[in-house]
Design a protein around this motif. Structure first.
Motif, PDB file in Angstrom:
ATOM      1  N   ALA A 220       0.849  -1.192   0.000  1.00  0.00           N
ATOM      2  CA  ALA A 220       0.000   0.000   0.000  1.00  0.00           C
ATOM      3  C   ALA A 220       0.882   1.238   0.000  1.00  0.00           C
ATOM      4  CB  ALA A 220      -0.890  -0.009   1.234  1.00  0.00           C
ATOM      5  N   GLU A 221       0.637   2.081  -0.982  1.00  0.00           N
ATOM      6  CA  GLU A 221       1.480   3.268  -1.135  1.00  0.00           C
ATOM      7  C   GLU A 221       0.573   4.486  -1.263  1.00  0.00           C
ATOM      8  OE1 GLU A 221       5.006   4.668  -4.172  1.00  0.00           O
ATOM      9  OE2 GLU A 221       3.318   3.525  -4.947  1.00  0.00           O
TER      10      GLU A 221
ATOM     11  N   ARG B 153       8.375   1.999 -13.869  1.00  0.00           N
ATOM     12  CA  ARG B 153       8.735   2.162 -12.462  1.00  0.00           C
ATOM     13  C   ARG B 153       8.773   0.811 -11.739  1.00  0.00           C
ATOM     14  NH1 ARG B 153       5.302   3.808  -7.561  1.00  0.00           N
ATOM     15  NH2 ARG B 153       6.814   4.650  -6.107  1.00  0.00           N
TER      16      ARG B 153
ATOM     17  N   VAL C 268      12.006  -0.584  -9.782  1.00  0.00           N
ATOM     18  CA  VAL C 268      11.989  -0.858  -8.335  1.00  0.00           C
ATOM     19  C   VAL C 268      12.365  -2.314  -8.089  1.00  0.00           C
ATOM     20  CG1 VAL C 268      10.448  -1.095  -6.333  1.00  0.00           C
ATOM     21  CG2 VAL C 268      10.343   0.960  -7.742  1.00  0.00           C
TER      22      VAL C 268
ATOM     23  N   ASN D 215      13.816   0.844   2.212  1.00  0.00           N
ATOM     24  CA  ASN D 215      12.862   1.940   2.065  1.00  0.00           C
ATOM     25  C   ASN D 215      11.531   1.686   2.763  1.00  0.00           C
ATOM     26  OD1 ASN D 215      14.641   3.299   0.430  1.00  0.00           O
ATOM     27  ND2 ASN D 215      13.903   2.278  -1.395  1.00  0.00           N
TER      28      ASN D 215
ATOM     29  N   PRO E  58       8.698   1.372   5.338  1.00  0.00           N
ATOM     30  CA  PRO E  58       8.512   1.955   6.660  1.00  0.00           C
ATOM     31  C   PRO E  58       8.697   0.899   7.758  1.00  0.00           C
ATOM     32  CG  PRO E  58       6.703   2.518   5.197  1.00  0.00           C
ATOM     33  CD  PRO E  58       7.517   1.501   4.487  1.00  0.00           C
TER      34      PRO E  58
ATOM     35  N   LEU F 256       5.851  -8.073  -0.691  1.00  0.00           N
ATOM     36  CA  LEU F 256       6.251  -6.711  -0.343  1.00  0.00           C
ATOM     37  C   LEU F 256       7.730  -6.464  -0.651  1.00  0.00           C
ATOM     38  CD1 LEU F 256       4.826  -4.243   0.975  1.00  0.00           C
ATOM     39  CD2 LEU F 256       5.963  -4.871   3.081  1.00  0.00           C
TER      40      LEU F 256
ATOM     41  N   TYR G 263      -9.389  -2.450  12.307  1.00  0.00           N
ATOM     42  CA  TYR G 263      -8.799  -1.312  13.036  1.00  0.00           C
ATOM     43  C   TYR G 263      -9.855  -0.303  13.484  1.00  0.00           C
ATOM     44  CZ  TYR G 263      -4.149  -2.955  11.803  1.00  0.00           C
ATOM     45  OH  TYR G 263      -3.012  -3.710  11.692  1.00  0.00           O
TER      46      TYR G 263
ATOM     47  N   THR H 255     -13.011   0.423   9.352  1.00  0.00           N
ATOM     48  CA  THR H 255     -13.828  -0.067   8.246  1.00  0.00           C
ATOM     49  C   THR H 255     -14.563  -1.322   8.704  1.00  0.00           C
ATOM     50  OG1 THR H 255     -12.053   0.679   6.809  1.00  0.00           O
ATOM     51  CG2 THR H 255     -13.745  -0.675   5.787  1.00  0.00           C
TER      52      THR H 255
ATOM     53  N   ARG I 286     -17.596   2.229   5.683  1.00  0.00           N
ATOM     54  CA  ARG I 286     -16.735   3.056   6.516  1.00  0.00           C
ATOM     55  C   ARG I 286     -17.370   3.192   7.903  1.00  0.00           C
ATOM     56  NH1 ARG I 286     -11.760   4.359   5.906  1.00  0.00           N
ATOM     57  NH2 ARG I 286     -11.189   6.107   7.186  1.00  0.00           N
TER      58      ARG I 286
ATOM     59  N   ILE J 209      17.369   5.440  -7.506  1.00  0.00           N
ATOM     60  CA  ILE J 209      16.601   6.691  -7.334  1.00  0.00           C
ATOM     61  C   ILE J 209      15.104   6.382  -7.319  1.00  0.00           C
ATOM     62  CG2 ILE J 209      15.928   8.857  -8.463  1.00  0.00           C
ATOM     63  CD1 ILE J 209      18.835   8.971  -9.571  1.00  0.00           C
ATOM     64  N   ILE J 210      14.683   5.571  -8.288  1.00  0.00           N
ATOM     65  CA  ILE J 210      13.247   5.256  -8.391  1.00  0.00           C
ATOM     66  C   ILE J 210      12.792   4.484  -7.155  1.00  0.00           C
ATOM     67  CG2 ILE J 210      11.457   4.103  -9.786  1.00  0.00           C
ATOM     68  CD1 ILE J 210      12.823   6.382 -11.261  1.00  0.00           C
ATOM     69  N   ASN J 211      13.624   3.544  -6.735  1.00  0.00           N
ATOM     70  CA  ASN J 211      13.222   2.720  -5.592  1.00  0.00           C
ATOM     71  C   ASN J 211      13.124   3.551  -4.315  1.00  0.00           C
ATOM     72  OD1 ASN J 211      12.450   0.443  -4.270  1.00  0.00           O
ATOM     73  ND2 ASN J 211      14.453  -0.517  -4.213  1.00  0.00           N
ATOM     74  N   SER J 212      13.913   4.606  -4.232  1.00  0.00           N
ATOM     75  CA  SER J 212      13.872   5.415  -3.009  1.00  0.00           C
ATOM     76  C   SER J 212      12.520   6.111  -2.842  1.00  0.00           C
ATOM     77  CB  SER J 212      14.987   6.454  -3.025  1.00  0.00           C
ATOM     78  OG  SER J 212      14.723   7.415  -4.014  1.00  0.00           O
ATOM     79  N   SER J 213      11.749   6.174  -3.934  1.00  0.00           N
ATOM     80  CA  SER J 213      10.432   6.822  -3.832  1.00  0.00           C
ATOM     81  C   SER J 213       9.343   5.819  -3.497  1.00  0.00           C
ATOM     82  CB  SER J 213      10.077   7.497  -5.158  1.00  0.00           C
ATOM     83  OG  SER J 213       9.778   6.519  -6.128  1.00  0.00           O
ATOM     84  N   PHE J 214       9.708   4.560  -3.364  1.00  0.00           N
ATOM     85  CA  PHE J 214       8.688   3.535  -3.134  1.00  0.00           C
ATOM     86  C   PHE J 214       8.798   3.039  -1.689  1.00  0.00           C
ATOM     87  CE2 PHE J 214       7.269  -1.001  -3.570  1.00  0.00           C
ATOM     88  CZ  PHE J 214       5.939  -0.701  -3.756  1.00  0.00           C
ATOM     89  N   ASN J 215       7.876   3.479  -0.855  1.00  0.00           N
ATOM     90  CA  ASN J 215       7.927   3.131   0.569  1.00  0.00           C
ATOM     91  C   ASN J 215       6.600   2.495   0.986  1.00  0.00           C
ATOM     92  OD1 ASN J 215      10.385   4.732   0.713  1.00  0.00           O
ATOM     93  ND2 ASN J 215       8.990   6.468   0.567  1.00  0.00           N
ATOM     94  N   PRO J 216       6.382   1.251   0.617  1.00  0.00           N
ATOM     95  CA  PRO J 216       5.040   0.700   0.837  1.00  0.00           C
ATOM     96  C   PRO J 216       4.842   0.053   2.213  1.00  0.00           C
ATOM     97  CG  PRO J 216       6.378  -0.885  -0.322  1.00  0.00           C
ATOM     98  CD  PRO J 216       7.274   0.295  -0.032  1.00  0.00           C
ATOM     99  N   PHE J 217       3.613   0.071   2.673  1.00  0.00           N
ATOM    100  CA  PHE J 217       3.190  -0.750   3.808  1.00  0.00           C
ATOM    101  C   PHE J 217       2.540  -2.010   3.229  1.00  0.00           C
ATOM    102  CE2 PHE J 217       3.180   3.447   5.728  1.00  0.00           C
ATOM    103  CZ  PHE J 217       3.675   3.200   6.998  1.00  0.00           C
ATOM    104  N   ILE J 218       2.423  -3.047   4.070  1.00  0.00           N
ATOM    105  CA  ILE J 218       1.688  -4.223   3.579  1.00  0.00           C
ATOM    106  C   ILE J 218       0.250  -3.805   3.291  1.00  0.00           C
ATOM    107  CG2 ILE J 218       0.772  -6.491   4.186  1.00  0.00           C
ATOM    108  CD1 ILE J 218       3.275  -7.203   5.525  1.00  0.00           C
ATOM    109  N   TYR J 219      -0.339  -3.094   4.245  1.00  0.00           N
ATOM    110  CA  TYR J 219      -1.711  -2.606   4.075  1.00  0.00           C
ATOM    111  C   TYR J 219      -1.813  -1.201   4.619  1.00  0.00           C
ATOM    112  CZ  TYR J 219      -2.290  -7.605   4.458  1.00  0.00           C
ATOM    113  OH  TYR J 219      -2.151  -8.940   4.317  1.00  0.00           O
ATOM    114  N   PHE J 220      -2.749  -0.476   4.108  1.00  0.00           N
ATOM    115  CA  PHE J 220      -3.144   0.737   4.791  1.00  0.00           C
ATOM    116  C   PHE J 220      -4.077   0.328   5.922  1.00  0.00           C
ATOM    117  CE2 PHE J 220      -2.421   3.466   0.890  1.00  0.00           C
ATOM    118  CZ  PHE J 220      -1.363   4.114   1.477  1.00  0.00           C
ATOM    119  N   ARG J 221      -4.136   1.147   6.951  1.00  0.00           N
ATOM    120  CA  ARG J 221      -5.037   0.808   8.057  1.00  0.00           C
ATOM    121  C   ARG J 221      -6.414   1.418   7.822  1.00  0.00           C
ATOM    122  NH1 ARG J 221      -2.538   0.830  13.974  1.00  0.00           N
ATOM    123  NH2 ARG J 221      -1.181  -0.971  13.764  1.00  0.00           N
ATOM    124  N   PHE J 222      -6.833   1.406   6.615  1.00  0.00           N
ATOM    125  CA  PHE J 222      -8.208   1.840   6.347  1.00  0.00           C
ATOM    126  C   PHE J 222      -8.692   1.174   5.082  1.00  0.00           C
ATOM    127  CE2 PHE J 222      -5.276   5.061   4.768  1.00  0.00           C
ATOM    128  CZ  PHE J 222      -5.585   5.074   3.425  1.00  0.00           C
TER     129      PHE J 222
END
Lengths: 383, 478
Positions: A36-37, A70, A74, A91, A93, A265, A325, A328, A339, B465-478
């Protein structure tokens, strides 16, 4: 020699032109990136945004995110890291850590194992007290309550954590789980301890409780957990429920869904190289006549997806709302998504009509207090 | 827009190269000037406006300096023009700092603070100001002729490859190319190669090490061990070197593509045996500028020992301040000034009796101490960090909140070893390798190898450079 120089310049120009062509027209389908991005929107030009560089920063981010190929770029960088340096991109998080025997971990779970992120005793006691209050309030309305504690991969399979990331001297300290369990017992909260269950299963040589390539428990592990969960619900509700039975176990080298979430991931070119063997039970509902299908409210994290998987396909419940969470609401059967407006929950309709309310909390998130559900519910129900 | 941004690599640079090549020779300078302003307007809109306005003033004043024959008027005009530029620099770069410091003192005295709204710092203003002062001073001394047109002068200042980080060049070293420049196939090829090398230095080495440095300098007291603090500063020494030298390589490379020859700015500074030698190898054009336009005008070493040392200290305080508006930079400048001073007094004589490797090691060690001030946000932070580095009573302590392996991956270890080899490899070895290659391989093969290496470096840098812009989470919390 001039030919070489000409060729070099021509090829460089062609490369840039090709990338730009792909950016604008996308004639070749690009590789899809997993995870998720946050999408950056193309910015609108305003003079003030331009002067304070907001416009330029967003435009540069947008161009980076929308560059042709892209996905391929990547994945190539990640593959280089994996192949040459035996590690994943930093990269993310939540950094991915490659353990022994292809076991993959996310950094927060390693921190949990290293006792870096230990919830405070006072806040845990407050949580336990709140849980007990919620359980009592629900009981008054004839709704049962159960807390389920889902395990961390690092608690069940610490032996595959790379030695270089373990802080040995911290391991003698108590972790959040070890602080929380005695409090739950002291306050008399109903709970099902996934960590204890999984460690017992591991002792009996039950394999594959967590997939090598996943962050969450495996589908197989959650199937085993579901059988315990149903037993526990039967005890609380005093009814024979629909149970989940298995015809046998299918072995596969193709992981399903969450069983490959970290591997995906990692976003390398050859993800399959991270896969190992996976177990999938061939289940069917054990539903004698008169077996009861409860109405369940489940509040929790992404660990719940696998819990729901076998409960859903075996029609264990009549209705299940999954408050993901507490943001949702996924309504089963059918997985309809709504929601949640926390200020406008109709507690009588949405909570007190249930047979049971289940809150799931993972070891790594014990300080998150049920994602605000507990205090919101207490406020709403006591009104 | 930075040289490593997508907008620069895929849009700005290719389009400017294309249109520059297609433009008639007469308007190439004008086109390059317009492109440079576009570049600056993107990165620093206010800076571009200030640069344009001040360039007009400089151009007119420099013309007057060049024309007038009366020494008094000449001096007055020089003083006026240099003062205008220094006031602009002080206002935009140092006003926030000085007002902040004054308000700090007023606060201690329970007095009302000076009302102040922070000024936005125009990018590259220090480099631009030094270019301007060198131009005005050279006109004054007659070592350069006034620019033949405003376009020529404006282009000298705003030329985008060197606008933000130099190299700092005197007008007369480039004036001919400003008036008439044309890239050839050969210069385009050489420029591309140099650009790719610079890009790789910046992206694959400096940025990779930067992650580690940032993480270590952020650590709390329970985790910053003796070992980690040394790792942090060693990594930083290579990060800053490869970042700056990478940028310079890219600037020189872009310049070559358009037919400009920029001055070299680095000559493997970490093999220096003394601080004096270091300043001949590190940021060479800045060192030259201070020598030409500050040290010598102050009297240099011609007015006795005391004045020579005084001049040196002034130069290094200003050098520190030039790098940034913070006490840490001033201390860094003074630290370097101290060792230059010691070199002059006795150290240069002693070094002759010490083995080369030991001299290099000692100089590098002292440079590391200096880098701590340069990297830290406050003097207190720097002293704390240095305290950790030299607290050998806790050498066996292990961190309790993080493991070094969580900060330093295999890639970073590889990169730092590579950086160390590139930094400390003796000069003679490079020459030997080059000579051996020239003997054993044809020129065509060498050119081919250069091309392939540059292409590989470009692709590796690009994917990074391109990869440095990709910072994904497994999921969003919504």
């Amino acid at each position: 020699m001039m030919k070489i120089k000409k060729a070099f310049i021509l090829i460089s120009n062609a490369f840039i032109a090709l990338v730009l062509l792909q950016t604008c027209l996308k004639p070749i389908p690009d590789m899809i990136l997993s995870g998720a991005e946050k999408k950056v929107r193309m910015p609108y030009f305003t003079l003030s945004d331009w002067i304070n560089r907001e416009f330029q920063n967003r435009m540069e981010q947008w161009l980076k995110q929308n560059l042709g190929f892209r996905g391929f770029f990547v994945k190539t960088d990640n593959q280089i890291n994996y192949t040459l340096f035996n590690e994943f991109s930093r990269n993310h998080p939540r950094k991915l850590i490659l353990g022994k025997n292809k076991y993959l971990y996310e950094e927060p779970y390693i921190d949990l194992y290293n006792r870096i992120s230990v919830a405070g005793l006072n806040s845990m006691e407050e949580t336990a007290a709140s849980l007990k209050s919620l359980q009592d309030v629900l009981k008054k309305h004839k709704v049962e309550f159960l807390l389920i504690i889902t395990p961390s991969k690092t608690s069940i399979y610490p032996e595959y954590i790379p030695e270089k990331v373990i802080i040995r001297k911290n391991l003698s300290k108590k972790d959040s789980y070890q602080i929380f369990i005695p409090l739950l017992k002291r306050y008399g909260v109903n709970f099902l301890d996934g960590r204890k269950l999984f460690l017992a299963l591991k002792k009996q040589s039950v394999p594959n409780l967590f997939p090598t390539s996943g962050s969450h428990w495996s589908l197989y592990g959650s199937y085993l957990f579901d059988t315990s969960l149903i037993e526990q619900m039967e005890r609380l509700l005093g009814k024979r429920l629909v149970r989940i039975a298995s015809r046998g176990i299918v072995r596969s080298r193709e992981p399903i869904d969450l069983d490959k979430d970290i591997a995906r991931l990692g976003n390398i070119l050859f993800t399959r190289s991270l896969f190992t063997e996976y177990l999938y039970p061939d289940t069917y509902p054990d539903a004698p006549s008169g077996a009861y299908r409860p109405n369940i409210l489940l509040v929790g994290s992404s660990f719940c997806w696998n819990i729901i998987h076998y409960l859903d396909i075996n029609r264990v419940f009549s209705r299940l709302d999954f408050y993901y969470y507490f943001n949702t609401d996924y309504v089963y059967p059918g997985k309809k998504r709504n929601r949640i407006d926390k200020d406008r929950v109709d507690w009588n309709r949405d909570v007190l009509t249930r047979d049971i309310v289940i809150i799931e909390v993972n070891e790594v998130a014990m300080d998150e207090n049920g994602y605000q559900f507990i205090e919101t519910a207490l406020r709403g129900l006591e009104r | 827009m930075g040289f490593t941004s997508i907008i620069f690599l895929f849009y700005f640079l290719p389009l400017v190269i294309l249109f520059h090549a297609a433009a008639p020779k007469k308007i190439r300078s004008l086109f390059f000037l317009a492109s440079s302003y576009l570049f600056y307007l993107w990165g620093s809109p206010t800076g571009a406006v200030i640069l344009f306005a001040s360039s007009i003033v400089d151009y007119l004043l420099a013309g007057s300096i060049g024309r007038t024959r009366r020494p008094g008027t000449k001096k007055l005009l020089l003083g006026l023009s240099v003062s205008i530029n220094i006031i602009i620099l002080i206002y935009f770069k140092y006003a926030n700092f000085f007002i902040g410091e004054i308000n700090g003192v007023l606060n201690l005295l329970n007095m009302a603070a000076i009302p102040w709204k922070d000024v936005i710092f125009p990018l590259g203003i220090s480099f631009i100001t030094f270019h301007k002062i060198s131009y005005l001073t050279d006109i004054y001394y007659g070592t350069a002729k006034p620019a033949e047109s405003f376009t020529a002068y404006a282009l000298y200042l705003a030329m985008f490859p060197k606008l933000l980080q130099g190299p700092i060049m005197r007008y007369n070293t480039i004036s001919g190319e400003i008036v008439s420049h044309a890239g050839t196939l050969d210069s385009m090829f050489q420029g591309c190669i140099r650009f790719c090398v610079g890009l790789a230095k910046k992206v694959l080495i400096a940025d990779a090490l930067g992650h580690v440095v940032d993480a270590i300098f952020r650590l709390d007291s329970s985790s910053l061990t003796v070992g980690l603090s040394w790792i942090g500063v060693v990594f930083y020494s290579f990060q800053i070197y490869f970042d700056f030298t990478g940028y310079t390589d890219m600037a020189i490379g872009i310049g070559r593509m358009f037919g400009f020859t920029f001055t070299e700015n680095f000559n493997r500074p970490y093999i220096s045996q003394t601080f004096t030698e270091y300043w001949r190898r590190w940021h060479i054009t800045l060192g030259n500028w201070f020598r030409e336009y500050l040290y010598i005008p102050l009297g240099g070493n011609r007015a006795g020992r005391f004045n020579t040392y005084r001049n040196l200290w002034i130069v290094f305080i200003v050098t520190g301040l030039w790098h940034g508006a913070n006490w840490t930079f001033i201390i860094w400048g003074l630290f370097h000034g101290l060792f230059i001073f010691l070199d002059r007094i006795f150290w240069l004589k002693i070094t002759k009796r010490i083995p080369v490797a030991l001299n290099i090691a000692l100089t590098y060690f002292l440079l590391l101490v200096g880098w701590v001030f340069f990297r830290s946000d406050t003097i207190g932070g720097a002293l704390y960090y240095l305290g950790r580095m030299f607290d050998f009573t806790k050498i066996n302590n292990m961190p309790t909140t993080i493991m070094p392996a969580s900060i330093i991956g295999n890639r970073e270890i590889f990169v730092v070893v590579l950086a160390a080899i590139l930094s400390f490899f003796p000069d003679s070895w490079f020459v030997q390798i080059k000579d051996a290659a020239a003997v054993r391989m044809s020129e065509g093969l060498i050119t081919g190898l250069k091309a392939v290496s540059a292409a590989v470096l470009f692709v590796l840098s690009l994917v990074s450079i391109i990869n440095s812009s990709f910072n994904p989470f497994i999921y969003f919390r919504f």
